[in-house]
Every structure is written in structure tokens, then in C-alpha cells.
Scaffold this motif. Structure first.
Motif, PDB file in Angstrom:
ATOM      1  N   ALA A  83       0.816  -1.214   0.000  1.00  0.00           N
ATOM      2  CA  ALA A  83       0.000   0.000   0.000  1.00  0.00           C
ATOM      3  C   ALA A  83       0.847   1.259   0.000  1.00  0.00           C
ATOM      4  CB  ALA A  83      -0.949  -0.002   1.205  1.00  0.00           C
ATOM      5  N   CYS A  84       1.858   1.313   0.842  1.00  0.00           N
ATOM      6  CA  CYS A  84       2.636   2.547   1.010  1.00  0.00           C
ATOM      7  C   CYS A  84       3.551   2.842  -0.165  1.00  0.00           C
ATOM      8  CB  CYS A  84       3.449   2.484   2.303  1.00  0.00           C
ATOM      9  SG  CYS A  84       2.436   2.566   3.810  1.00  0.00           S
ATOM     10  N   ARG A  85       3.899   1.858  -0.980  1.00  0.00           N
ATOM     11  CA  ARG A  85       4.797   2.127  -2.108  1.00  0.00           C
ATOM     12  C   ARG A  85       4.123   2.967  -3.184  1.00  0.00           C
ATOM     13  NH1 ARG A  85       6.236  -3.957  -3.759  1.00  0.00           N
ATOM     14  NH2 ARG A  85       6.686  -3.849  -1.513  1.00  0.00           N
ATOM     15  N   HIS A  86       2.812   3.189  -3.050  1.00  0.00           N
ATOM     16  CA  HIS A  86       2.115   4.062  -3.999  1.00  0.00           C
ATOM     17  C   HIS A  86       2.119   5.518  -3.548  1.00  0.00           C
ATOM     18  CE1 HIS A  86       0.437   0.974  -6.723  1.00  0.00           C
ATOM     19  NE2 HIS A  86       0.471   0.202  -5.648  1.00  0.00           N
ATOM     20  N   ASN A  87       2.653   5.815  -2.363  1.00  0.00           N
ATOM     21  CA  ASN A  87       2.744   7.201  -1.909  1.00  0.00           C
ATOM     22  C   ASN A  87       3.812   7.943  -2.713  1.00  0.00           C
ATOM     23  OD1 ASN A  87       0.875   6.528   0.006  1.00  0.00           O
ATOM     24  ND2 ASN A  87       2.213   6.828   1.765  1.00  0.00           N
ATOM     25  N   ARG A  88       3.447   9.088  -3.261  1.00  0.00           N
ATOM     26  CA  ARG A  88       4.433   9.950  -3.916  1.00  0.00           C
ATOM     27  C   ARG A  88       4.876  11.077  -2.988  1.00  0.00           C
ATOM     28  NH1 ARG A  88       3.843  13.737  -9.321  1.00  0.00           N
ATOM     29  NH2 ARG A  88       2.831  15.113  -7.794  1.00  0.00           N
ATOM     30  N   THR A  89       3.914  11.651  -2.259  1.00  0.00           N
ATOM     31  CA  THR A  89       4.219  12.758  -1.362  1.00  0.00           C
ATOM     32  C   THR A  89       3.445  12.585  -0.068  1.00  0.00           C
ATOM     33  OG1 THR A  89       4.392  14.219  -3.295  1.00  0.00           O
ATOM     34  CG2 THR A  89       4.291  15.269  -1.125  1.00  0.00           C
ATOM     35  N   VAL A  90       4.121  12.791   1.041  1.00  0.00           N
ATOM     36  CA  VAL A  90       3.456  12.840   2.343  1.00  0.00           C
ATOM     37  C   VAL A  90       3.744  14.209   2.939  1.00  0.00           C
ATOM     38  CG1 VAL A  90       3.652  10.349   2.687  1.00  0.00           C
ATOM     39  CG2 VAL A  90       5.414  11.864   3.630  1.00  0.00           C
ATOM     40  N   PRO A  91       2.914  14.673   3.873  1.00  0.00           N
ATOM     41  CA  PRO A  91       3.128  16.013   4.425  1.00  0.00           C
ATOM     42  C   PRO A  91       4.367  16.062   5.314  1.00  0.00           C
ATOM     43  CG  PRO A  91       1.377  14.895   5.606  1.00  0.00           C
ATOM     44  CD  PRO A  91       1.725  14.009   4.438  1.00  0.00           C
ATOM     45  N   GLN A  97       0.252  17.779  14.267  1.00  0.00           N
ATOM     46  CA  GLN A  97      -1.033  17.807  13.569  1.00  0.00           C
ATOM     47  C   GLN A  97      -0.952  17.091  12.228  1.00  0.00           C
ATOM     48  OE1 GLN A  97      -4.270  21.151  13.178  1.00  0.00           O
ATOM     49  NE2 GLN A  97      -2.682  21.586  11.683  1.00  0.00           N
ATOM     50  N   ASN A  98       0.092  17.370  11.450  1.00  0.00           N
ATOM     51  CA  ASN A  98       0.260  16.699  10.165  1.00  0.00           C
ATOM     52  C   ASN A  98       0.434  15.197  10.352  1.00  0.00           C
ATOM     53  OD1 ASN A  98       0.036  19.052   8.745  1.00  0.00           O
ATOM     54  ND2 ASN A  98       2.175  19.146   8.087  1.00  0.00           N
ATOM     55  N   LEU A  99       1.208  14.799  11.356  1.00  0.00           N
ATOM     56  CA  LEU A  99       1.446  13.381  11.605  1.00  0.00           C
ATOM     57  C   LEU A  99       0.149  12.678  11.969  1.00  0.00           C
ATOM     58  CD1 LEU A  99       3.414  11.028  11.915  1.00  0.00           C
ATOM     59  CD2 LEU A  99       3.841  11.786  14.271  1.00  0.00           C
ATOM     60  N   ARG A 100      -0.633  13.305  12.831  1.00  0.00           N
ATOM     61  CA  ARG A 100      -1.908  12.701  13.235  1.00  0.00           C
ATOM     62  C   ARG A 100      -2.851  12.560  12.049  1.00  0.00           C
ATOM     63  NH1 ARG A 100      -6.258  15.402  14.137  1.00  0.00           N
ATOM     64  NH2 ARG A 100      -5.126  17.367  14.508  1.00  0.00           N
ATOM     65  N   ARG A 101      -2.938  13.605  11.233  1.00  0.00           N
ATOM     66  CA  ARG A 101      -3.819  13.549  10.061  1.00  0.00           C
ATOM     67  C   ARG A 101      -3.356  12.485   9.074  1.00  0.00           C
ATOM     68  NH1 ARG A 101      -4.360  20.041   8.711  1.00  0.00           N
ATOM     69  NH2 ARG A 101      -6.079  20.510  10.142  1.00  0.00           N
ATOM     70  N   PHE A 135      -0.221   8.585  -4.724  1.00  0.00           N
ATOM     71  CA  PHE A 135      -0.955   9.446  -3.797  1.00  0.00           C
ATOM     72  C   PHE A 135      -0.075  10.615  -3.374  1.00  0.00           C
ATOM     73  CE2 PHE A 135      -2.911   5.329  -3.446  1.00  0.00           C
ATOM     74  CZ  PHE A 135      -4.268   5.593  -3.264  1.00  0.00           C
ATOM     75  N   ASP A 136      -0.656  11.797  -3.391  1.00  0.00           N
ATOM     76  CA  ASP A 136      -0.071  12.982  -2.769  1.00  0.00           C
ATOM     77  C   ASP A 136      -0.955  13.362  -1.586  1.00  0.00           C
ATOM     78  OD1 ASP A 136       2.025  13.202  -4.524  1.00  0.00           O
ATOM     79  OD2 ASP A 136       1.206  14.903  -5.645  1.00  0.00           O
ATOM     80  N   PHE A 137      -0.418  13.273  -0.381  1.00  0.00           N
ATOM     81  CA  PHE A 137      -1.130  13.720   0.814  1.00  0.00           C
ATOM     82  C   PHE A 137      -0.543  15.078   1.200  1.00  0.00           C
ATOM     83  CE2 PHE A 137      -1.361   8.979   1.388  1.00  0.00           C
ATOM     84  CZ  PHE A 137      -2.726   8.880   1.121  1.00  0.00           C
ATOM     85  N   LEU A 138      -1.304  16.142   0.988  1.00  0.00           N
ATOM     86  CA  LEU A 138      -0.768  17.491   1.079  1.00  0.00           C
ATOM     87  C   LEU A 138      -1.496  18.327   2.124  1.00  0.00           C
ATOM     88  CD1 LEU A 138      -0.431  18.236  -2.748  1.00  0.00           C
ATOM     89  CD2 LEU A 138       1.300  17.302  -1.209  1.00  0.00           C
ATOM     90  N   ALA A 139      -0.732  19.147   2.823  1.00  0.00           N
ATOM     91  CA  ALA A 139      -1.308  20.101   3.764  1.00  0.00           C
ATOM     92  C   ALA A 139      -1.674  21.376   3.028  1.00  0.00           C
ATOM     93  CB  ALA A 139      -0.303  20.393   4.879  1.00  0.00           C
TER      94      ALA A 139
END
Length: 384
Positions: A83-91, A97-101, A135-139
Motif C-alpha cells: 500500500a505505502c509504495r504508492h505514496n508519492r508525497t506525504v506532508p 497535527q500533520n502526523l496525526r492527520r 498518492f499525494d497527501f498534502l497540507a
């Protein structure tokens, strides 16, 4: 989702557990075995899984952030799990706060991937294909800079962008009210956006495209103009007769993504009901019409009618339970015949891709699904 238990002590487990609350053992998820396994420490950071004792595993790198409990076979050199190998960007994870989200988003994403893997759907990374899933998880920069642009959740050629503010319950509820939505969850967002990705994979270049256009409409109409018209004027008055949500009425692509999300809602929830051995036997005069026993694997069931005829009584029961607790309906939707036909198309494409079906679903199955939808107004009461 299935039920899990600790192989060491028999304690029932949740999918998100990383440690057994009874015996204290470390836990990890084995996607190939579809099991949460109790672990024994091995050498050099490797673990022996009691569910598969002959093999050795290590944790996904995101376990360092307490954001993932999935395991990787020792022979796989990739630092991240399926699952995680599809992450392109994490906050930026330096802020709490970012870690919890982000942890909340990852928990929802792992549930998404559980279902995708169970259904046997193709999962291609950006390293394997420029339009692979990422996936891009962006703040939202507007939180720190009022002049900054807001991050919009959406999909673009395999890239799914999620504004991590959606992980805050209060903010997500505010957006749900402002947009007039009956339902808005992190998992629901991910299931919707992944629907856009799988339209590209399963429909865009497939002979089934013409059938898609007959059922959902012509996706070649201007997408931007269709969304502008939807937000300016809203859907037509009788949209409930043809669409699973008002947003689905905005454009055929959104109709497909919304219906796709509901298909994933259905199969995952039915599997959970099956794992609990659930039966519905209403003690009312019309009870036999609303009775069901969920004793099949919804991921492998090729007859959509069986899913629908189990889903409708189940949602009537759980909606009634929610109302007894003073809560909104768990499933505040109605499935009219036109939506059942759309679910049938998606069911067909998924199972043809995974090899569960030899070819297109025949008209008999589609007709049964539509007829099943005629009873949907009995099984899925709308919120009052």
C-alpha cells in the motif's frame, strides 16, 4: 472485511492493531495471506509470523511513524509495503497535527487496499508506469499562509491528491454540510478517487467503453463545464431515479466514481457481516421480504443480484440500529434500478479483469440485478 485473531492467545483483533491487547505480542498484516499475524522477533530486524511460520518478514518503513502495520517478505527489497509504495508525497511530519492527520489517512488507505487486493485488481506504481497509481497527501498552505492556494482533493491520470485537512472530523463535517452531502468519510473519499483511476484502467481503452456510454452517458462532454453547471444549478429534480448521489449526476466520470465507491462499500461491509455470521430476520408482517443470511464471499460472488438482495435488508437493519442510538443512517442512500444497472457494469468489469468471469456479464444477470433494485425502496429507507 474479515475478522482477525491473535494466533498466540486467540484475542479478537482489529485490522489496525499493531499489538495484541491481551498477550502484548507485536502484530503485522500479511497482504498475501490476508491475515493479521502475531510475531516473534528474529535476527536483524526480521520477524517470524505465527500465521506463516516458515517465512520471515520485516515491517514497512512507515511503521517508524506508527503509520503502517503491514509486513514485507524478507526477500522483497522494496522499503515500503504493497500500500505505502504508492505514496508519492506525504506532508511534513515534523508537526504533530500533520502526523496525526496522515496516520488517519494511511489507516483509511490500507482498508482501501485490502479490498482492491481481495478483488484482484491491478495495482501499478509510478515507477512501473508514468500513469500508475500514486498518492499525494498534502497540507493546505492556507493554514500557514492566507494567500496560499487551497489543496483540492482529486484525481489526475493516476495521481490521487488528498487534502489532509479531511482527516479532521470537524473540518470534514463542515465540508459535508456546506456541500449538502449525506455521507463524507476518508475511506469514502479514497474509494471515490480510486474509481477515477480504475475507469482509466478498466474502461477507457476497453471494448466495454460503448456499453459504459449507454449506461452512464457520454464522458466526452466538457467536464469542467459540467461541474460548473452542477455547482451553479444543482442536479435535476429527479436525479434520485438515476444516480446514487446528487454529485454523480454532474458528469459520467463522477457517476462512475461515485457508483464505484458504493460497490466497494457493499463488498467490504458484506464481508464483515459474513464474518460475524449475520442473519436478518425482521419480526414484522413483511419480514420475509427483508430477510437475508450473508453466507458467501462478496469479493468472489459473480451474481450481483446476490449482493444486492443481501445488501438491502442489511442496510435496513443497520440504519434502524443507528436510529435507535440517535445517529444518522449508516447508509443514507437508495439504490434505484438505474443505479443497480451501473453497479452491474462495475461488477462485470472488476470480475472480468480479475478472471472470476470468463467474459461479459450476460443480460440475465443484469436483468436480475435491475429487478432486485425494484425492491430497494423497501430495503433502504431514506433519512427523514
Amino acid at each position: 472485511m474479515k475478522l482477525f485473531e491473535c494466533q498466540a492467545c486467540g484475542q479478537p483483533l482489529y485490522f489496525e492493531n499493531s499489538r495484541c491487547e491481551s498477550c502484548g505480542r507485536r502484530l503485522g498484516y500479511l497482504p498475501e495471506a490476508e491475515e493479521i499475524s502475531a510475531l516473534e522477533q528474529g535476527e536483524e530486524g526480521h520477524w517470524r509470523a505465527l500465521a506463516v511460520p516458515e517465512s520471515r518478514f520485516r515491517f514497512c518503513r512507515n511503521a517508524e511513524h506508527d503509520a503502517c502495520n503491514w509486513l514485507i517478505p524478507s526477500g522483497d527489497d522494496h522499503p515500503y509495503c504493497r500500500a505505502c509504495r504508492h505514496n508519492r508525497t506525504v506532508p511534513d511530519l515534523s508537526g504533530e497535527q500533520n502526523l496525526r492527520r496522515w496516520r488517519s489517512l494511511e489507516a483509511a488507505k490500507r482498508r482501501l487496499f485490502y479490498t482492491l487486493l481481495k478483488l484482484g485488481l491491478p495495482l501499478v506504481t509510478r515507477a512501473e508506469d508514468p500513469q500508475g497509481l500514486a498518492f499525494d497527501f498534502l497540507a493546505d498552505p492556507a493554514e500557514n499562509s492566507p494567500e496560499g492556494p487551497s489543496i483540492l482533493t482529486g484525481h489526475d491520470n493516476g495521481l490521487i491528491t488528498i487534502n489532509i485537512a479531511e482527516a479532521d472530523d470537524a473540518e470534514r463535517e463542515r465540508r459535508r454540510h456546506s456541500m449538502g452531502e449525506p455521507y463524507r468519510t476518508l475511506l469514502g473519499h479514497l474509494r471515490h478517487e480510486i474509481g477515477h483511476y480504475y475507469w482509466n484502467v478498466l474502461v477507457r481503452d476497453d471494448p466495454s467503453l460503448e456499453r459504459f456510454r449507454l449506461i452512464f452517458g457520454d464522458e466526452r462532454q466538457d467536464y469542467g463545464e459540467a461541474l460548473r453547471a452542477h455547482y451553479a444549478n444543482g442536479p435535476k429534480n429527479d436525479w434520485q431515479e438515476e444516480y446514487v448521489s446528487s454529485y454523480a449526476a454532474s458528469h459520467p466520470w463522477e457517476d462512475f466514481a461515485e457508483t464505484w465507491a458504493h460497490y466497494l462499500h457493499i463488498v467490504d461491509t458484506l464481508e464483515t457481516a459474513n464474518a460475524f455470521g449475520m442473519k436478518v430476520r425482521p419480526r414484522i408482517r413483511r419480514g420475509p421480504e427483508l430477510a437475508t443470511e450473508i453466507d458467501f464471499d462478496p469479493h468472489r460472488e459473480i451474481d450481483l443480484n446476490r449482493l444486492v438482495t443481501a445488501w438491502l435488508p442489511l442496510t435496513f437493519a443497520v440504519n434502524s440500529l443507528n436510529r435507535s442510538m440517535g445517529q444518522p443512517d449508516l447508509y443514507p442512500f437508495v439504490l434505484p434500478p438505474a443505479v443497480i444497472a451501473k453497479l452491474s457494469f462495475i461488477h462485470d468489469r472488476i470480475h472480468a479483469c480479475s478472471g472470476h468471469l470468463d467474459g461479459e456479464m450476460d443480460s440475465h444477470h443484469v436483468l436480475k440485478a435491475v429487478i432486485g433494485g425494484l425492491n430497494s425502496r423497501i430495503g433502504s429507507p431514506q433519512s427523514s
